[in-house]
Design a protein around this motif. Structure first.
Motif, PDB file in Angstrom:
ATOM      1  N   LEU A   1       0.854  -1.192   0.000  1.00 59.43           N
ATOM      2  CA  LEU A   1       0.000   0.000   0.000  1.00 59.43           C
ATOM      3  C   LEU A   1       0.889   1.241   0.000  1.00 59.43           C
TER       4      LEU A   1
ATOM      5  N   GLY B   1       0.923   5.526   0.000  1.00 54.80           N
ATOM      6  CA  GLY B   1       0.107   6.708   0.253  1.00 54.80           C
ATOM      7  C   GLY B   1       0.956   7.952   0.128  1.00 54.80           C
TER       8      GLY B   1
ATOM      9  N   SER C   1      -9.212   5.548  -3.456  1.00 55.29           N
ATOM     10  CA  SER C   1     -10.355   6.212  -2.820  1.00 55.29           C
ATOM     11  C   SER C   1     -11.542   6.325  -3.774  1.00 55.29           C
TER      12      SER C   1
ATOM     13  N   THR D   1      -3.092   5.485  -2.700  1.00 57.88           N
ATOM     14  CA  THR D   1      -4.154   6.425  -2.338  1.00 57.88           C
ATOM     15  C   THR D   1      -3.557   7.690  -1.735  1.00 57.88           C
TER      16      THR D   1
ATOM     17  N   PRO E   1      -4.692   7.508   3.237  1.00 58.57           N
ATOM     18  CA  PRO E   1      -5.279   6.245   3.655  1.00 58.57           C
ATOM     19  C   PRO E   1      -5.933   6.368   5.028  1.00 58.57           C
TER      20      PRO E   1
ATOM     21  N   VAL F   1      -9.641   4.040   3.568  1.00 51.41           N
ATOM     22  CA  VAL F   1      -9.221   2.645   3.687  1.00 51.41           C
ATOM     23  C   VAL F   1      -9.371   2.250   5.152  1.00 51.41           C
TER      24      VAL F   1
ATOM     25  N   THR G   1      -9.161   0.687   8.719  1.00 47.40           N
ATOM     26  CA  THR G   1      -7.960   0.119   9.341  1.00 47.40           C
ATOM     27  C   THR G   1      -7.848  -1.383   9.106  1.00 47.40           C
TER      28      THR G   1
ATOM     29  N   ARG H   1      -6.391  -1.716   5.718  1.00 46.36           N
ATOM     30  CA  ARG H   1      -5.036  -1.163   5.653  1.00 46.36           C
ATOM     31  C   ARG H   1      -4.039  -2.112   6.325  1.00 46.36           C
ATOM     32  N   ASP H   2      -4.447  -2.682   7.427  1.00 45.42           N
ATOM     33  CA  ASP H   2      -3.519  -3.498   8.205  1.00 45.42           C
ATOM     34  C   ASP H   2      -3.083  -4.783   7.521  1.00 45.42           C
TER      35      ASP H   2
ATOM     36  N   ARG I   1       4.410  -1.117   3.197  1.00 49.90           N
ATOM     37  CA  ARG I   1       3.829   0.236   3.190  1.00 49.90           C
ATOM     38  C   ARG I   1       4.848   1.199   2.611  1.00 49.90           C
TER      39      ARG I   1
ATOM     40  N   ILE J   1       0.023   5.747   7.311  1.00 54.33           N
ATOM     41  CA  ILE J   1       0.532   4.835   6.279  1.00 54.33           C
ATOM     42  C   ILE J   1       1.535   3.844   6.864  1.00 54.33           C
TER      43      ILE J   1
END
Ligand SMILES: Nc1ncnc2c1ncn2[C@@H]1O[C@H](COP(=O)(O)OP(=O)(O)O)[C@@H](O)[C@H]1O
Ligand SMILES: [Mg+2]
Length: 292
Positions: free
Chosen positions: A59, A61, A158, A195, A198, A203, A205, A208-209, A214, A228
């Motif tokens: 991910l 950001g 998003s 994104t 985040p 997004v 959590t 995201r996790d 990252r 992030i």
């Protein structure tokens, strides 16, 4: 092909009833394999930043024009030269990844219904691969299994989680995404998403996790940087809000373990992308590209 004709979509890779050979090494004309580490840039000491995408999702950001799409392009560029890669592009802005369209099996613009359909098809493919693994008492797909690494690149995440579509399509997108990010890597399906912010609305959590890698490009605040990378890193000096505006492509990268490190992303100019696309077409042939 119109985006609505996707009912008969068959993603490359395993199909129902297929029995892939267990030991066919992928022929890679360019010498690159999708299962190799992907070169994204260099760190502060000039060492290459090479990411093992085959086993993890990522991910990224950062603010607008901080370097997210350029970063994604580097990864797509790698995959475009590999005969054992499949490329699925989901681009909320269309223009960011459009140059790679011909190398992709699917190109989805800001069309939430189509995006969900493609993610669902990937989920089915993932389930078939899990069945294949279970039958062989194996836990993950590896290079040499004769299965392509399916790489899913989502820019402007998003758009699909908050901007377009209904609450239902957004929720569906998030749950499909979460399943793919969590269970995909073992089945040779990896997601790289970018994104601007985040935050929890964009997004959640829980989603995201589950991304193990990252990458934080320039952020507006210390809090966004921590969103992030994870809480607490900014206080320790890993703060992406301190990256100067005139340094697009500079960011912090964090793998599951370890601590973040600062790096600078490689940047492919449009004509370089054109060269890679032409080369991809000669190595891999044109791919089936659905367009929104
Ligand atoms: N690694 C980089 N090195 C040099 N310039 C870059 C780099 N990454 C991005 N840029 C410049 O910054 C601009 C914005 O980058 P982009 O990746 O589109 O940002 P974002 O997707 O975060 O909005 C690019 O058009 C390019 O001019
Ligand atoms: Mg962008």
């Amino acid at each position: 092909m119109s985006s609505r004709q996707l009912g008969g979509l068959v993603l490359p890779g395993l199909r129902a009833g297929d029995t892939p050979a267990t030991t066919i090494p992928a022929t890679s004309v360019s010498g690159l394999s999708a299962y190799h580490k992907v070169h994204f840039g260099i760190d502060e000491y000039g060492r290459p930043l090479q990411v093992e995408l085959a086993s993890r999702s990522l991910l990224a950001g950062g603010l607008s024009r901080s370097g997210k799409s350029g970063f994604i392009s580097n990864g797509v560029g790698h995959m475009s030269q590999c005969t054992d890669a499949r490329i699925i592009l989901i681009d909320g802005k269309i223009v960011e990844l459009i140059l790679w369209k011909e190398t992709a099996d699917f190109f989805v613009g800001p069309d939430p219904v189509l995006a969900n359909h493609v993610l669902f098809t990937l989920q089915e493919e993932m389930n078939r691969r899990y069945e294949w693994l279970t039958h062989r008492r194996r836990r993950k797909v590896v290079k040499g299994d004769g299965m392509d690494l399916i790489t899913v690149w989502i820019d402007e995440l998003s758009v699909f989680t908050t901007v377009y579509g209904t609450r239902d399509t957004q929720e569906r997108f998030l749950s499909l995404l979460m399943d793919l990010v969590q269970r995909g890597p073992a089945a040779g399906i990896v997601v790289v998403a970018a994104t601007q912010r985040p935050s929890a609305e964009i997004v959640p959590t829980r989603v995201r996790d589950v991304f193990s890698y990252r990458v934080a490009f320039r952020c507006s605040t210390q809090a966004s940087s921590d969103i992030i990378l994870g809480t607490g890193w900014a206080d320790l000096g890993y703060d992406a809000s301190k990256i100067p505006t005139n340094r697009p492509g500079v960011g912090y990268c964090l793998a599951e373990e370890g601590r973040p490190f600062r790096f600078r992303s490689v940047y492919l100019e449009d004509d370089e992308i054109d060269t890679l696309v032409a080369r991809s077409l000669s190595i891999r042939g044109p791919q089936l590209a659905g367009a929104a």
